[in-house]
Enzyme design. Structure first.
Site, PDB file in Angstrom:
ATOM      1  N   CYS A  30       0.973  -1.617  -0.112  1.00  0.00           N
ATOM      2  CA  CYS A  30      -0.145   0.062   0.019  1.00  0.00           C
ATOM      3  C   CYS A  30       0.603   1.213   0.302  1.00  0.00           C
ATOM      4  O   CYS A  30       0.532   2.091  -0.563  1.00  0.00           O
ATOM      5  CB  CYS A  30      -1.458  -0.157   0.992  1.00  0.00           C
ATOM      6  SG  CYS A  30      -1.978  -1.203   0.996  1.00  0.00           S
TER       7      CYS A  30
ATOM      8  N   HIS B  74      -3.683   7.079   1.917  1.00  0.00           N
ATOM      9  CA  HIS B  74      -3.227   5.751   2.128  1.00  0.00           C
ATOM     10  C   HIS B  74      -5.265   5.546   1.762  1.00  0.00           C
ATOM     11  O   HIS B  74      -5.260   6.039   3.596  1.00  0.00           O
ATOM     12  CB  HIS B  74      -2.456   4.985   2.190  1.00  0.00           C
ATOM     13  CG  HIS B  74      -2.929   3.095   2.063  1.00  0.00           C
ATOM     14  ND1 HIS B  74      -3.583   3.799   0.889  1.00  0.00           N
ATOM     15  CD2 HIS B  74      -2.900   2.440   3.024  1.00  0.00           C
ATOM     16  CE1 HIS B  74      -4.094   1.875   0.941  1.00  0.00           C
ATOM     17  NE2 HIS B  74      -3.813   1.580   2.156  1.00  0.00           N
TER      18      HIS B  74
ATOM     19  N   ASN C  12     -10.377   0.058  -0.195  1.00  0.00           N
ATOM     20  CA  ASN C  12      -8.468   0.103  -0.051  1.00  0.00           C
ATOM     21  C   ASN C  12      -8.175  -0.709  -1.821  1.00  0.00           C
ATOM     22  O   ASN C  12      -8.117  -1.881  -1.840  1.00  0.00           O
ATOM     23  CB  ASN C  12      -7.892  -0.898   0.773  1.00  0.00           C
ATOM     24  CG  ASN C  12      -6.827  -0.686   0.659  1.00  0.00           C
ATOM     25  OD1 ASN C  12      -5.843  -0.693   0.541  1.00  0.00           O
ATOM     26  ND2 ASN C  12      -5.982  -0.935   1.866  1.00  0.00           N
TER      27      ASN C  12
END
Length: 325
Positions: A115, A252, A282
């Site tokens: 990520c 993020h 996500n």
């Protein structure tokens, strides 16, 4: 005297056409729209079509970024793709993007920091540009993360989606006395001792298979807020700015509680925090550039704004980058 700075010329994002809502997901696994929204703030996610690969998503986002920047493939001499889900073990997804854009020049490679990958990729491109190895780069975060999911595991399958985001960055020479622009400061971190808190149980060297995502959710949450704020403060310290100077915080897009927790710990008002996780879940390395492209497209981020990017992912890896837009 002049100094080289890496500025952002254009931003683009792409989400696959197929949408999987929480209600639809509830027919596949024991969960509910209410449970997902309360826990993580996600309403839906996008899923790549059969035969649609990570490099395809990356190309779509790259083309939009190049259009926004007013440049074409001939103007690019570096492609860095951040991804955990490349089309193949090798070659790099970036070389496939290069091919699909019709390029025969320059250099292309992938970065794997899960990520945090997009922030790592941006810092890498910034270093290449400042060291004279590239002039203009495509920095892309792209994932088909749905292909790593166990759709019977409600602790992970509700969290992730597919997508891509891209920016065009370019080196410019600023004269003494000229206002600072572009990437001002960055900080990257990792600690492999936490690898088993978020990982995929497969790989070429271990099982010879792809595997599925496994996560110790409470442990990830426990570490996330502290590590995020630590790296943000470190980046600000390098730049001489403070949290109060920030116009926008683009984190993020893991889940709403982590984003809100980090914003609160930093003392940032919610209206300065860009949050898009509800609309695409996500998307790992794609989430920061997708959030960035949304905030640029709707006019929130404007020239001259001070923007902090931040991400944390499996590994653990985490990082931040401060940009004068």
């Amino acid at each position: 005297m002049t100094r080289t700075r890496t500025i952002i010329r254009g931003v683009g994002g792409y989400l696959p056409e197929k949408v999987l809502t929480n209600a639809e997901l509830a027919t596949m696994v024991e969960t509910s729209d209410e449970w997902i929204q309360q826990r993580v703030g996600i309403k839906k996610r996008h899923i790549a079509a059969d035969g649609q690969f990570t490099s395809d998503l990356a190309v779509e986002a790259a083309r939009k970024a190049m259009t926004a920047a007013g440049v074409g493939p001939d103007d690019i001499d570096l492609i860095v793709v951040a991804t955990t889900t490349p089309d193949y073990t090798f070659p790099a997804a970036a070389t496939l993007v290069q091919m699909k854009l019709g390029m025969h020049h320059g250099m292309a490679f992938d970065i794997q920091a899960v990520c945090s990958g997009f922030v790592y990729a941006l810092v890498t491109a910034d270093s290449y540009i400042k060291n004279g190895l590239a002039k203009r780069a495509l920095v892309i975060g792209a994932e088909t993360f749905s292909r790593l999911l166990d759709w019977t595991d409600r602790t992970t399958c509700v969290l992730f989606g597919d997508g891509a985001g891209a920016i065009v960055v370019e080196g410019v020479e600023l004269a003494d006395g000229e206002d600072e622009r572009g990437v001002l400061a960055s900080a990257l971190r990792s600690d492999g001792h936490h690898w088993d808190k978020l990982y995929v149980d497969g790989g070429p060297s271990t099982t010879g298979t792809t595997g599925h995502v496994h996560m110790q959710g409470p442990e990830v949450f426990r570490h996330a807020v502290g590590k995020i704020t630590d790296v943000v403060y470190s980046t600000l310290e390098k730049s001489g700015y403070t949290v109060d100077d920030l116009d926008w915080f683009v984190p993020h897009q893991a889940n709403r509680r982590i984003i809100e927790g980090a914003g609160n710990k930093l003392g940032l008002p919610p209206e300065k925090v860009v949050m898009t996780v509800a609309d695409h879940a996500n998307t790992s390395a794609a989430s920061v550039p997708l959030a960035l492209s949304t905030a640029v497209a709707d006019g929130r981020i404007k020239q001259g704004d001070l923007v902090m990017l931040e991400a944390m992912g499996g590994g653990f890896t985490w990082g931040a980058s401060l940009i004068r837009w």
